[in-house]
Motif scaffolding. Structure first.
Motif, mmCIF file in Angstrom:
data_model
loop_
_atom_site.group_PDB
_atom_site.id
_atom_site.type_symbol
_atom_site.label_atom_id
_atom_site.label_comp_id
_atom_site.label_asym_id
_atom_site.label_seq_id
_atom_site.Cartn_x
_atom_site.Cartn_y
_atom_site.Cartn_z
ATOM 1 N N PRO A 53 0.816 -1.216 0.000
ATOM 2 C CA PRO A 53 0.000 0.000 0.000
ATOM 3 C C PRO A 53 0.851 1.268 0.000
ATOM 4 O O PRO A 53 1.866 1.333 0.684
ATOM 5 C CB PRO A 53 -0.805 -0.102 1.302
ATOM 6 N N ASP A 54 0.404 2.254 -0.769
ATOM 7 C CA ASP A 54 1.007 3.589 -0.705
ATOM 8 C C ASP A 54 0.405 4.408 0.424
ATOM 9 O O ASP A 54 1.050 5.334 0.931
ATOM 10 C CB ASP A 54 0.782 4.338 -2.022
ATOM 11 N N GLN A 55 -0.834 4.105 0.772
ATOM 12 C CA GLN A 55 -1.533 4.850 1.816
ATOM 13 C C GLN A 55 -1.318 4.177 3.170
ATOM 14 O O GLN A 55 -1.240 2.953 3.257
ATOM 15 C CB GLN A 55 -3.026 4.925 1.507
ATOM 16 N N ASP A 56 -1.244 4.976 4.228
ATOM 17 C CA ASP A 56 -1.051 4.416 5.570
ATOM 18 C C ASP A 56 -2.386 4.196 6.289
ATOM 19 O O ASP A 56 -2.397 3.917 7.487
ATOM 20 C CB ASP A 56 -0.132 5.299 6.411
ATOM 21 N N LEU A 57 -3.485 4.314 5.564
ATOM 22 C CA LEU A 57 -4.809 4.052 6.115
ATOM 23 C C LEU A 57 -5.733 3.586 5.011
ATOM 24 O O LEU A 57 -5.422 3.697 3.819
ATOM 25 C CB LEU A 57 -5.369 5.291 6.810
ATOM 26 N N CYS A 58 -6.870 3.051 5.420
ATOM 27 C CA CYS A 58 -7.927 2.660 4.491
ATOM 28 C C CYS A 58 -9.046 3.678 4.633
ATOM 29 O O CYS A 58 -9.720 3.722 5.665
ATOM 30 C CB CYS A 58 -8.431 1.258 4.809
ATOM 31 N N GLY A 59 -9.221 4.503 3.636
ATOM 32 C CA GLY A 59 -10.051 5.687 3.788
ATOM 33 C C GLY A 59 -11.438 5.600 3.192
ATOM 34 O O GLY A 59 -11.739 4.765 2.344
ATOM 35 N N LEU A 60 -12.274 6.513 3.667
ATOM 36 C CA LEU A 60 -13.545 6.859 3.048
ATOM 37 C C LEU A 60 -13.331 8.229 2.420
ATOM 38 O O LEU A 60 -12.930 9.174 3.106
ATOM 39 C CB LEU A 60 -14.662 6.906 4.084
ATOM 40 N N TYR A 61 -13.591 8.338 1.114
ATOM 41 C CA TYR A 61 -13.281 9.563 0.376
ATOM 42 C C TYR A 61 -14.528 10.152 -0.288
ATOM 43 O O TYR A 61 -15.499 9.437 -0.565
ATOM 44 C CB TYR A 61 -12.255 9.275 -0.721
ATOM 45 N N ARG A 62 -14.433 11.451 -0.583
ATOM 46 C CA ARG A 62 -15.471 12.163 -1.326
ATOM 47 C C ARG A 62 -14.814 12.941 -2.458
ATOM 48 O O ARG A 62 -13.789 13.602 -2.259
ATOM 49 C CB ARG A 62 -16.225 13.134 -0.411
ATOM 50 N N TRP A 63 -15.406 12.834 -3.647
ATOM 51 C CA TRP A 63 -14.896 13.574 -4.803
ATOM 52 C C TRP A 63 -16.007 14.464 -5.340
ATOM 53 O O TRP A 63 -17.155 14.040 -5.481
ATOM 54 C CB TRP A 63 -14.437 12.611 -5.894
ATOM 55 N N THR A 64 -15.644 15.721 -5.641
ATOM 56 C CA THR A 64 -16.578 16.700 -6.182
ATOM 57 C C THR A 64 -16.170 17.064 -7.595
ATOM 58 O O THR A 64 -14.967 17.183 -7.894
ATOM 59 C CB THR A 64 -16.606 17.962 -5.297
ATOM 60 N N GLU A 65 -17.128 17.234 -8.472
ATOM 61 C CA GLU A 65 -16.860 17.564 -9.874
ATOM 62 C C GLU A 65 -15.894 18.736 -9.973
ATOM 63 O O GLU A 65 -16.055 19.763 -9.314
ATOM 64 C CB GLU A 65 -18.166 17.925 -10.580
ATOM 65 N N GLY A 66 -14.844 18.549 -10.784
ATOM 66 C CA GLY A 66 -13.838 19.583 -10.983
ATOM 67 C C GLY A 66 -12.645 19.464 -10.063
ATOM 68 O O GLY A 66 -11.633 20.164 -10.270
ATOM 69 N N SER A 67 -12.714 18.592 -9.054
ATOM 70 C CA SER A 67 -11.595 18.436 -8.121
ATOM 71 C C SER A 67 -10.513 17.553 -8.731
ATOM 72 O O SER A 67 -10.807 16.576 -9.430
ATOM 73 C CB SER A 67 -12.071 17.797 -6.811
ATOM 74 N N ASP B 30 -14.215 15.792 11.474
ATOM 75 C CA ASP B 30 -13.205 14.957 12.122
ATOM 76 C C ASP B 30 -12.867 13.774 11.225
ATOM 77 O O ASP B 30 -13.636 12.811 11.112
ATOM 78 C CB ASP B 30 -13.719 14.468 13.469
ATOM 79 N N VAL B 31 -11.705 13.792 10.570
ATOM 80 C CA VAL B 31 -11.365 12.766 9.590
ATOM 81 C C VAL B 31 -11.046 11.419 10.213
ATOM 82 O O VAL B 31 -10.922 10.421 9.501
ATOM 83 C CB VAL B 31 -10.188 13.199 8.688
ATOM 84 N N MET B 32 -10.897 11.347 11.519
ATOM 85 C CA MET B 32 -10.678 10.057 12.156
ATOM 86 C C MET B 32 -11.958 9.488 12.763
ATOM 87 O O MET B 32 -11.957 8.436 13.378
ATOM 88 C CB MET B 32 -9.584 10.142 13.232
ATOM 89 N N SER B 33 -13.059 10.184 12.577
ATOM 90 C CA SER B 33 -14.327 9.726 13.131
ATOM 91 C C SER B 33 -14.881 8.566 12.310
ATOM 92 O O SER B 33 -14.778 8.551 11.078
ATOM 93 C CB SER B 33 -15.349 10.865 13.141
ATOM 94 N N THR B 34 -15.465 7.601 12.991
ATOM 95 C CA THR B 34 -16.202 6.536 12.316
ATOM 96 C C THR B 34 -17.688 6.643 12.631
ATOM 97 O O THR B 34 -18.444 5.718 12.366
ATOM 98 C CB THR B 34 -15.686 5.148 12.739
ATOM 99 N N GLY B 35 -18.084 7.761 13.205
ATOM 100 C CA GLY B 35 -19.483 7.964 13.506
ATOM 101 C C GLY B 35 -19.963 7.097 14.645
ATOM 102 O O GLY B 35 -19.205 6.691 15.523
ATOM 103 N N ARG B 36 -21.239 6.772 14.589
ATOM 104 C CA ARG B 36 -21.879 5.988 15.639
ATOM 105 C C ARG B 36 -22.072 4.557 15.162
ATOM 106 O O ARG B 36 -22.660 4.310 14.110
ATOM 107 C CB ARG B 36 -23.231 6.617 15.976
ATOM 108 N N THR B 37 -21.563 3.595 15.944
ATOM 109 C CA THR B 37 -21.719 2.191 15.577
ATOM 110 C C THR B 37 -23.146 1.746 15.866
ATOM 111 O O THR B 37 -23.602 1.784 17.005
ATOM 112 C CB THR B 37 -20.733 1.300 16.343
ATOM 113 N N LEU B 38 -23.859 1.323 14.815
ATOM 114 C CA LEU B 38 -25.241 0.874 14.960
ATOM 115 C C LEU B 38 -25.318 -0.618 15.236
ATOM 116 O O LEU B 38 -26.110 -1.069 16.060
ATOM 117 C CB LEU B 38 -26.029 1.167 13.684
ATOM 118 N N VAL B 39 -24.519 -1.396 14.496
ATOM 119 C CA VAL B 39 -24.591 -2.849 14.590
ATOM 120 C C VAL B 39 -23.180 -3.407 14.687
ATOM 121 O O VAL B 39 -22.310 -3.068 13.889
ATOM 122 C CB VAL B 39 -25.300 -3.471 13.365
#
Length: 305
Positions: A162-176, A220-229
Motif C-alpha cells: 500500500p502507498d496509503q497508511d490508512l484505508c479511507g472513506l473519500y469524497r470527490w466533487t466535480e472539478g476536483s 473529524d477525519v478520524m471519526s467513524t461515527g456511531r456504531t449501529l450494529v
C-alpha cells in the motif's frame, strides 16, 4: 451453464426463508422463492441496476469480468472482460456508470458517449489501495471506500504494498483534482449507503464487522461515527429502502435493521451474500450477489430513490 456448489442451475428457484423478528415488518411480503439468474462465478459482487437500461451489472472479480443481466429477456452476458478487477459500482443521478477498479486502483465514470473519466486514483501523491464500493449523492458528489482487499493478493487484483497508511472513506466533487479524505478511522471500510434525505451515510467496516452511521458533513477525519450494529456475521454491502431501513448482506443471507440498529427481518440464502441492490421498474426486486450466483427476490419493499 454449470451448476454451482449448491446444485442450482440458472432459472431455477430455491425457497425464500424469511424470518420476521419485529412486528413492524409483519406486513412485508416477498416471493416464496429466490430466483437464480446466474451461477458459476468465483466471487460475485457489485450489483447496480440501470433504470434507463433495465439491466443489472455485477462483478465476478477473480474471473476479471463484469456480467450483465437483461431485465427484459433474463439473459446474462459478459459486459466487460477483462474488467480490471471491477468491484462495486453505481449509476449516478443522470444514469452514468461509476465503477471501483481493484486492478487500476481507481474510481472511473463512463460518460453517455462511452468515454471514461478517471475520478480518483491517488491521494496526496500515493496510489489508492483498491476502491471497493461507491455511492453518488443527489448533488453528484462521489463517495467511495478504499480498503486493501484488491492488493493483498492476486486473487481479486494485483498484489502490492500500500502507498496509503490508512484505508479511507473519500469524497470527490466535480472539478476536483483529488478526492477529500472524509474518514481514516475505519479498519477496512466496505459497503456504503445514504440514509433518508442523505443526512446520514452508513458505512460497513468488514474487518470490525460493524455498520456505522456517519454524518456526511463531519469535519473529524478520524471519526467513524456511531456504531449501529456490531454483529459478527460478515457484513459486506448495504442498501437502504424508502422507509430508511438498512438491508445488509451477511454470510447467512440478508438482514434488515432499523436506523437504530435493531434487527427486523432475516432472509436465508443458500450462499454467503456479498452485496445487494434494489432494482426493477418499481425498485422492489432485491438482487443478491451471493458467492457464485446472482439471485433475486420480489418484495413489497421499495429501495431508496
Amino acid at each position: 451453464m454449470p451448476e454451482n456448489r449448491r446444485g442450482h442451475r440458472p432459472d431455477a428457484t430455491v425457497p425464500a426463508r424469511l424470518t420476521v423478528l419485529d412486528e413492524r415488518m409483519s406486513r412485508v411480503r416477498t416471493d416464496a422463492h429466490l430466483r437464480v439468474h446466474f451461477t458459476g462465478g468465483r466471487w460475485l459482487e457489485g450489483p447496480s441496476y440501470s433504470a434507463q437500461g433495465r439491466y443489472v451489472l455485477f462483478s465476478d472479480i477473480p474471473n476479471d469480468r463484469t456480467l450483465r443481466l437483461d431485465g427484459m429477456s433474463g439473459a446474462v452476458t459478459v459486459f466487460d472482460q477483462p474488467s480490471r478487477f471491477a468491484n462495486g459500482r453505481t449509476h449516478d443521478p443522470v444514469g452514468r456508470l461509476v465503477t471501483c477498479l481493484h486492478g487500476d486502483r481507481a474510481v472511473v465514470r463512463r460518460e453517455h458517449d462511452g468515454s471514461e473519466v478517471v475520478i480518483a486514483s491517488s491521494y496526496r501523491g500515493g496510489r489508492l489501495n483498491s476502491p471497493n464500493d461507491v455511492v453518488v449523492s443527489a448533488a453528484g458528489e462521489i463517495w467511495f471506500t478504499d480498503p486493501t482487499y484488491g492488493i493483498v493478493s492476486d486473487y481479486e487484483g494485483h498484489e502490492a504494498v500500500p502507498d496509503q497508511d490508512l484505508c479511507g472513506l473519500y469524497r470527490w466533487t466535480e472539478g476536483s483534482a483529488d478526492p477529500v479524505l472524509v474518514s481514516g478511522g475505519f479498519a477496512q471500510p466496505n459497503g456504503l449507503a445514504f440514509g433518508a434525505a442523505e443526512r446520514v451515510l452508513y458505512v460497513v467496516d468488514s474487518e470490525r464487522d460493524t455498520i456505522s452511521a456517519l454524518d456526511p458533513g463531519a469535519d473529524d477525519v478520524m471519526s467513524t461515527g456511531r456504531t449501529l450494529v456490531r454483529d459478527g456475521r460478515g457484513f459486506d454491502g448495504i442498501r437502504v429502502d424508502s422507509a430508511g431501513r438498512i438491508w445488509a448482506a451477511t454470510r447467512d443471507g440478508v438482514s434488515c435493521f432499523d436506523d437504530e440498529g435493531v434487527e427486523l427481518l432475516r432472509i436465508d440464502v443458500p450462499e454467503p451474500v456479498s452485496n445487494l441492490e434494489f432494482g426493477g421498474v418499481q425498485r422492489n426486486i432485491l438482487f443478491l450477489t451471493a458467492t457464485t450466483s446472482l439471485y433475486s427476490l420480489r418484495t413489497s419493499v421499495r429501495g431508496r430513490g
